[in-house]
Design an enzyme around this catalytic site. Structure first.
Site, PDB file in Angstrom:
ATOM      1  CG  LEU A  85      -1.940  -1.028   1.270  1.00  0.00           C
ATOM      2  CD1 LEU A  85      -2.379  -1.243   2.762  1.00  0.00           C
ATOM      3  CD2 LEU A  85      -3.154  -0.659   0.599  1.00  0.00           C
ATOM      4  CD  GLU A 134     -10.317  -2.997   4.995  1.00  0.00           C
ATOM      5  OE1 GLU A 134      -9.320  -3.557   4.984  1.00  0.00           O
ATOM      6  OE2 GLU A 134     -11.145  -3.385   3.804  1.00  0.00           O
ATOM      7  CE  LYS A 136       0.076  -0.353   6.295  1.00  0.00           C
ATOM      8  NZ  LYS A 136       0.563  -1.659   6.409  1.00  0.00           N
ATOM      9  NE  ARG A 157       3.271  -7.807   0.340  1.00  0.00           N
ATOM     10  CZ  ARG A 157       4.064  -6.449   0.576  1.00  0.00           C
ATOM     11  NH1 ARG A 157       4.292  -6.286   1.816  1.00  0.00           N
ATOM     12  NH2 ARG A 157       4.297  -5.572  -0.373  1.00  0.00           N
ATOM     13  CD  GLU A 193      -1.284  -8.057   7.848  1.00  0.00           C
ATOM     14  OE1 GLU A 193      -1.863  -7.978   6.672  1.00  0.00           O
ATOM     15  OE2 GLU A 193      -0.325  -7.516   7.846  1.00  0.00           O
ATOM     16  CB  CYS A 430      26.850 -11.607  42.511  1.00  0.00           C
ATOM     17  SG  CYS A 430      27.825 -10.843  41.443  1.00  0.00           S
ATOM     18  CB  CYS A 452      27.728  -8.272  36.681  1.00  0.00           C
ATOM     19  SG  CYS A 452      28.707  -9.640  37.863  1.00  0.00           S
TER      20      CYS A 452
HETATM   21  S1  IVH Z   1      -5.160  -4.788   1.522  1.00  0.00           S
HETATM   22  C1  IVH Z   1      -2.872  -3.877  -2.353  1.00  0.00           C
HETATM   23  N1  IVH Z   1      -5.998  -4.134   3.990  1.00  0.00           N
HETATM   24  O1  IVH Z   1      -0.345  -3.990   4.594  1.00  0.00           O
HETATM   25  C2  IVH Z   1      -3.583  -3.865  -1.126  1.00  0.00           C
HETATM   26  N2  IVH Z   1      -3.799  -4.560   3.544  1.00  0.00           N
HETATM   27  O2  IVH Z   1       1.413  -2.313   2.417  1.00  0.00           O
HETATM   28  C3  IVH Z   1      -3.604  -5.251  -0.440  1.00  0.00           C
HETATM   29  N3  IVH Z   1      -2.369  -4.703   5.636  1.00  0.00           N
HETATM   30  O3  IVH Z   1       1.336  -6.362   3.773  1.00  0.00           O
HETATM   31  C4  IVH Z   1      -3.727  -5.190   0.710  1.00  0.00           C
HETATM   32  N4  IVH Z   1      -4.075  -4.382   7.153  1.00  0.00           N
HETATM   33  O4  IVH Z   1      -1.009  -7.342   4.465  1.00  0.00           O
HETATM   34  C5  IVH Z   1      -4.799  -4.429   3.331  1.00  0.00           C
HETATM   35  N5  IVH Z   1      -6.829  -3.480   6.227  1.00  0.00           N
HETATM   36  C6  IVH Z   1      -5.938  -3.995   5.149  1.00  0.00           C
HETATM   37  C7  IVH Z   1      -4.496  -4.317   5.993  1.00  0.00           C
HETATM   38  C8  IVH Z   1      -3.365  -4.577   4.935  1.00  0.00           C
HETATM   39  C9  IVH Z   1      -2.655  -4.431   6.882  1.00  0.00           C
HETATM   40  C10 IVH Z   1      -0.933  -4.842   5.172  1.00  0.00           C
HETATM   41  C11 IVH Z   1      -0.932  -5.900   4.037  1.00  0.00           C
HETATM   42  C12 IVH Z   1       0.283  -5.803   3.265  1.00  0.00           C
HETATM   43  C13 IVH Z   1       0.578  -4.274   3.766  1.00  0.00           C
HETATM   44  C14 IVH Z   1       0.536  -3.500   2.497  1.00  0.00           C
END
Ligand code: IVH
Length: 695
Positions: A85, A134, A136, A157, A193, A430, A452
């Protein structure tokens, strides 16, 4: 109806019922039966499966645990690459000043510049763009493959194209469905995740600490370490969970990301309850703020918010830039910080004798974890950077990767009148004098570490020292785990490493959880370790700065313990690759009467300090690179590696055109395929021994 049909019916019912209760318990938080009743049904299924293994179903809850240990983690190729992302736009547009402006820019674009969702969508842009916000999730990204609704495999990944297959560990995650409800037939890729449940993580760390094991520093790294274990029992015993958040290929008919998430939930996945569908950027802003507020009270770690364009049609139009989609962005939150009162400073003595100041705090929640102590790192930080005083209020921070630390001190009126906290002059455990050592970081000449000096006599160092002594790279005493070491030390059976060699079967038999056979095995393992080579004994003794390769250099150069013991700093510095810090610490180690006495004890009990074979310049495998794969009939991986290295060869982890030989054993995996593909010579154990001239 035959008897077998009755078994089948009962087993099928048990599988469905147990999985249903597991979902109710782990995902819905609404159990319908007691743990006791669940365990009884589970036991019944186990018994039936033992009797009728042919009827065991892949989605049976028993298949989560007790899976086989794998020999290696095979590569896991993502058919559709796993992208990242972007949060780069945040850096690209500092002139916009703040997070919200950047978000507005993401949607509307910047004057006189291309970009912006609206511009890119053009006539297809709706009046109000719909998004999903969402958390992260700060865990480990995974891809899961299902075929006809059954979990078949999953992997990490990795670099986005190829990760590692960890199906054996994924199966152990309680809220990861092994069989989907009403999913469409065919193949499906679900991504998400893997995370640690924080209260569970804390409990696990407390237990580890009590057992003398090292705490895991943070949940994400611990999750990565756990998922890479070869033995699924390890993951099976740990509080991990999985949240689904995206798909490799979106199933046909799905029109929006939100719909996809709804499908995930209906199929039996855990989908994050804080996901929000938002109409327009103002709602997005509200959702990101709400998430940030809730961040510190969540049971898992998040490090930001992800904003995704909801419509898949719009996603399609927007497409990708290099490795990330244009239709999604991530906001990283800053590491959480809180203020709390300092109660006192504890000076803790680590396994190597290093003395670390640890702030004892009024307990406080930081980023989902309750923190009651935080490291002050070293004397310099405590005394000079923070100038810590009694009664101070401190700022505590927990960044994703690090253990809680004191990030600053709150200035308060009258603070200067309170006394500084002082660093002790002697070991708080000690009472021995502390050695002072300057940091070898040239840029930080003001930084000193305190140790020590009583290496083998300080109780704080003892359990750790014994555990280290028996560890795999040192004396490799199988079965000498932390719980056992704690018992041996606390009962006074072991006061120094050489005491291990005087243990008797009777003494061991009186310990908790020690059967007769384990006692026999342990004594055998201890006995075998008498034959370890000098380098490993050196490492085992825990001479500071002496790791695997330094120990080998020293052992090769000096040949025997007697010669090494009498070497002075000048002689030590003459060894290639050995710098002043190492030579000083080795010389100091051998100057300590306690250490010399322990070496004499080890000799008395028959430890051999076996000299290493000299470096094989003209060895049979000089200049050759070999790759080991699969299980060899008699040689362990370590033994094969040692033999190859002793003959001047190099062992590599992956096959390439430069590989000279692949040594393949039973159940060799993808490395063997690769060797065949590249035409690399393949030998078995016999062939290896022939190469070594040992056949
Ligand atoms: S969507 C292309 N949703 O962030 C996007 N990724 O930088 C597909 N990650 O390692 C991923 N929370 O696993 C998505 N709510 C979320 C996420 C999320 C964490 C992680 C993802 C990846 C990283 C991407």
């Amino acid at each position: 109806m035959s008897l077998f049909d009755a078994d089948r019916q009962r087993m099928d019912w048990l599988v469905v019922e147990l999985n249903r209760h597991s979902t109710l318990y782990h995902q819905k938080n609404a159990p319908e039966i007691t743990d006791y009743a669940y365990d009884k049904l589970y036991r019944e299924l186990e018994d039936l499966e033992a009797r009728r293994p042919d009827l065991r179903r892949p989605e049976s809850p028993t298949q989560r645990v007790g899976g086989d240990v794998v020999a290696e983690l095979p590569p896991f190729v993502h058919e559709v690459p796993m992208l990242s992302l972007s949060n780069a736009f945040r850096k690209e547009a500092p002139e916009w000043g703040g997070v919200w402006e950047e978000l507005l820019e993401w949607e509307a674009g910047k004057p006189a510049r291309p970009g912006g969702l609206r511009k890119l969508l053009g006539d297809d842009a709706p009046p109000v763009i719909r998004y999903v916000v969402e958390p992260k999730l700060d865990g480990l990204a995974m891809e899961l493959i299902y075929e006809d609704g059954l979990f078949v495999r999953g992997g990490t990944r990795g670099d986005g194209v190829t990760g590692e297959e960890v199906s054996h560990n994924l199966r152990t995650i309680r809220n990861l469905p092994l069989k989907l409800e009403n999913a469409p037939p065919g193949r499906m890729s679900v991504r998400g995740e893997v995370l640690y449940d924080l209260p569970g993580f804390e409990k696990m760390n407390t237990a580890r600490e009590a057992a003398g094991e090292k705490r895991f520093e943070n949940p994400r790294n611990a999750a990565a370490g756990t998922m890479r274990q070869l033995d699924p029992k390890i993951a099976g015993g740990r509080p991990l969970m999985f949240f689904a958040h995206s798909a490799g290929v979106v199933p046909p008919g799905v029109k929006s990301h939100w719909e996809l998430l709804e499908h995930f939930a209906a199929w039996g996945f855990s989908v994050n309850p804080l996901n929000r569908r938002c109409d327009g950027i103002q709602e997005v802003i509200a959702a990101i703020s709400e998430l940030e507020q809730r961040r510190s009270s969540l049971d898992y770690e998040i490090d930001g918010a992800v904003v995704k364009v909801d419509s898949l049609e719009e996603q399609e139009i927007l497409g990708f830039v290099t490795r990330s989609p244009r239709w999604a962005v991530a906001f990283k939150y800053p590491p959480p910080q809180v203020q709390t009162a300092l109660r006192s400073v504890l000076f803790s003595v680590g396994r190597t004798g290093i003395v670390t100041p640890v702030a004892q705090l009024e307990p406080v929640r930081v980023g989902g974890v309750t923190v009651s102590n935080a490291t002050l790192h070293n004397e310099y930080q405590m005394r000079h950077v923070h100038g810590l005083r009694e009664g101070d209020r401190v700022i505590v921070q927990r960044a994703g990767d690090v253990i809680p630390e004191v990030a600053g001190v709150v200035e308060q009126p009258g603070r200067e009148e309170r006394p500084y906290i002082t660093f002790p002059a002697t070991c708080p455990v000690c009472g021995a004098a502390l050695d002072r050592e300057q940091s070898d970081d040239k840029k930080r000449s003001e930084l000193y570490f305190y140790f020590c000096s009583n290496r083998l006599g300080c109780p704080a160092q003892l359990s750790g020292a014994i555990l280290h002594f028996g560890s795999r790279l040192c004396m490799e005493i199988d079965g000498l785990g932390d719980k056992l070491v704690d018992q041996l030390v606390s009962q006074g059976l072991v006061r120094r490493p050489s005491d291990l060699y005087r243990l008797t079967q009777e003494q061991l038999a009186n310990l908790e959880r020690m059967g007769k056979q384990s006692a026999v095995n342990l004594l055998k393992a201890i006995d075998t370790s008498r034959g370890r080579t000098l380098d490993r004994v050196l490492m085992a003794l825990g001479v500071r700065h002496v790791g695997e390769s330094t120990a080998r250099d020293l052992a090769r150069h000096f040949g025997t313990m007697d010669v090494l013991m009498t070497a002075d700093v000048v002689a030590l510095s003459a060894v290639s690759g050995i710098g002043p810090a190492v030579s000083a610490s080795v010389a100091e180690f051998f100057a300590h009467p306690e250490n010399l006495a322990e070496i004499a004890h080890l000799r008395e009990v028959g430890v051999g300090f076996v000299p290493l074979p000299q470096k094989a310049t003209g060895g049979a495998l000089t200049g050759k690179t070999l790759v080991l794969t699969g299980t060899l009939p008699t040689l362990s991986r370590e033994a094969a590696k040692a033999k190859i290295e002793a003959a001047g060869g190099k062992v590599s982890g992956s096959v390439s055109k430069k590989t000279d030989f692949v040594v393949a054993g039973a159940e060799a995996g993808s490395k063997l395929d690769k060797a065949q593909e590249l035409g690399v010579a393949i030998v078995d154990e016999g062939g290896l021994l022939a190469l070594l001239g040992e056949a």
